[in-house]
Design a protein around this motif. Structure first.
Motif, mmCIF file in Angstrom:
data_model
loop_
_atom_site.group_PDB
_atom_site.id
_atom_site.type_symbol
_atom_site.label_atom_id
_atom_site.label_comp_id
_atom_site.label_asym_id
_atom_site.label_seq_id
_atom_site.Cartn_x
_atom_site.Cartn_y
_atom_site.Cartn_z
ATOM 1 N N THR A 159 -0.801 -3.560 7.233
ATOM 2 C CA THR A 159 -1.891 -4.472 7.542
ATOM 3 C C THR A 159 -1.367 -5.896 7.479
ATOM 4 O OG1 THR A 159 -3.614 -2.964 6.820
ATOM 5 C CG2 THR A 159 -4.166 -5.288 6.779
ATOM 6 N N LEU A 160 -1.776 -6.707 8.453
ATOM 7 C CA LEU A 160 -1.290 -8.077 8.590
ATOM 8 C C LEU A 160 -2.469 -9.029 8.680
ATOM 9 C CD1 LEU A 160 1.260 -9.867 9.127
ATOM 10 C CD2 LEU A 160 0.887 -9.399 11.563
ATOM 11 N N LYS A 170 -3.965 11.129 -2.334
ATOM 12 C CA LYS A 170 -5.375 11.512 -2.302
ATOM 13 C C LYS A 170 -6.217 10.735 -3.304
ATOM 14 C CE LYS A 170 -4.821 16.054 -0.373
ATOM 15 N NZ LYS A 170 -5.226 17.446 -0.395
ATOM 16 N N SER A 171 -5.579 10.176 -4.339
ATOM 17 C CA SER A 171 -6.347 9.434 -5.335
ATOM 18 C C SER A 171 -5.825 8.020 -5.584
ATOM 19 C CB SER A 171 -6.368 10.198 -6.661
ATOM 20 O OG SER A 171 -5.052 10.332 -7.166
ATOM 21 N N SER A 172 -4.714 7.650 -4.959
ATOM 22 C CA SER A 172 -4.194 6.298 -5.159
ATOM 23 C C SER A 172 -3.325 5.865 -3.984
ATOM 24 C CB SER A 172 -3.370 6.224 -6.446
ATOM 25 O OG SER A 172 -2.192 6.997 -6.327
ATOM 26 N N THR A 173 -3.172 4.551 -3.874
ATOM 27 C CA THR A 173 -2.261 3.969 -2.894
ATOM 28 C C THR A 173 -1.457 2.873 -3.588
ATOM 29 O OG1 THR A 173 -3.769 2.230 -2.140
ATOM 30 C CG2 THR A 173 -3.867 4.347 -0.976
ATOM 31 N N VAL A 174 -0.260 2.610 -3.057
ATOM 32 C CA VAL A 174 0.552 1.479 -3.503
ATOM 33 C C VAL A 174 1.093 0.813 -2.251
ATOM 34 C CG1 VAL A 174 2.575 0.718 -4.811
ATOM 35 C CG2 VAL A 174 1.196 2.646 -5.657
ATOM 36 N N HIS A 175 0.927 -0.504 -2.181
ATOM 37 C CA HIS A 175 1.448 -1.291 -1.070
ATOM 38 C C HIS A 175 2.297 -2.439 -1.614
ATOM 39 C CE1 HIS A 175 -1.886 0.674 1.050
ATOM 40 N NE2 HIS A 175 -1.217 0.410 2.169
ATOM 41 N N CYS A 210 1.826 -9.409 4.930
ATOM 42 C CA CYS A 210 1.979 -8.070 5.493
ATOM 43 C C CYS A 210 2.042 -7.067 4.350
ATOM 44 C CB CYS A 210 3.241 -7.984 6.343
ATOM 45 S SG CYS A 210 3.434 -6.352 7.110
ATOM 46 N N ALA A 211 1.077 -6.144 4.336
ATOM 47 C CA ALA A 211 1.057 -5.057 3.346
ATOM 48 C C ALA A 211 1.691 -3.829 3.973
ATOM 49 C CB ALA A 211 -0.374 -4.746 2.930
ATOM 50 N N THR A 212 2.663 -3.264 3.281
ATOM 51 C CA THR A 212 3.359 -2.064 3.749
ATOM 52 C C THR A 212 3.178 -0.952 2.719
ATOM 53 O OG1 THR A 212 5.003 -3.454 4.844
ATOM 54 C CG2 THR A 212 5.591 -1.146 4.491
#
Length: 139
Positions: free
Chosen positions: A34-35, A110-115, A102-104
């Motif tokens: 995402t930018l 299924k329960s978390s994200t890291v960017h 910019c998020a990469t």
């Protein structure tokens, strides 16, 4: 403030939010990348440099928006992403007209994200690097 098509998910609910007040404009969005950009004017500290808190808010915004898209891909409208951790290192002072974040994705679970988020100025100089973790919830 903005409306994106379904491919980039909806952000028509940014009116009267911090994102609107900071002038953040989403350029492209997906769970993987995402930018967004933000003006420096109005987001400075007393010495006229980009405020570190504004950089942090920008980093969390792009990463959380990407996480929200991921949550919707997993659980439809019942999916929600909420921030649980933000770590940011400020590397260089922000001067000029605008900055871009910019998020990469590092992890889309299924329960978390890291960017990871890289914030650069209009000359592609890196100003800050952040790591943002989100919890993915669903009803």
């Amino acid at each position: 403030m903005h409306t994106l098509n379904a491919e980039n998910d909806r952000i028509d609910n940014w009116a009267d939010t911090l994102m609107s007040r900071l002038g953040i404009r989403l350029i492209s969005a997906s769970a993987q990348s995402t930018l967004a950009e933000m003006p420096i004017a109005g987001n400075t500290q007393p010495r006229g440099l980009l405020h570190g808190g504004a950089s942090a808010a920008l980093a969390e915004t792009v990463a959380s928006h990407a996480a929200q898209i991921h949550a919707h891909s997993l659980y439809g409208e019942a999916g929600v992403a909420v921030g649980v951790e933000l770590n940011i290192s400020h590397i260089a002072p922000g001067r000029g007209d605008w900055v871009r974040a910019c998020a990469t994705a590092v992890h889309l679970g299924k329960s978390s994200t890291v960017h990871t988020v890289t914030i650069t100025d209009e000359h592609d100089q890196t100003l800050a690097v952040a790591r943002v973790s989100n919890r993915v919830l669903h009803n």
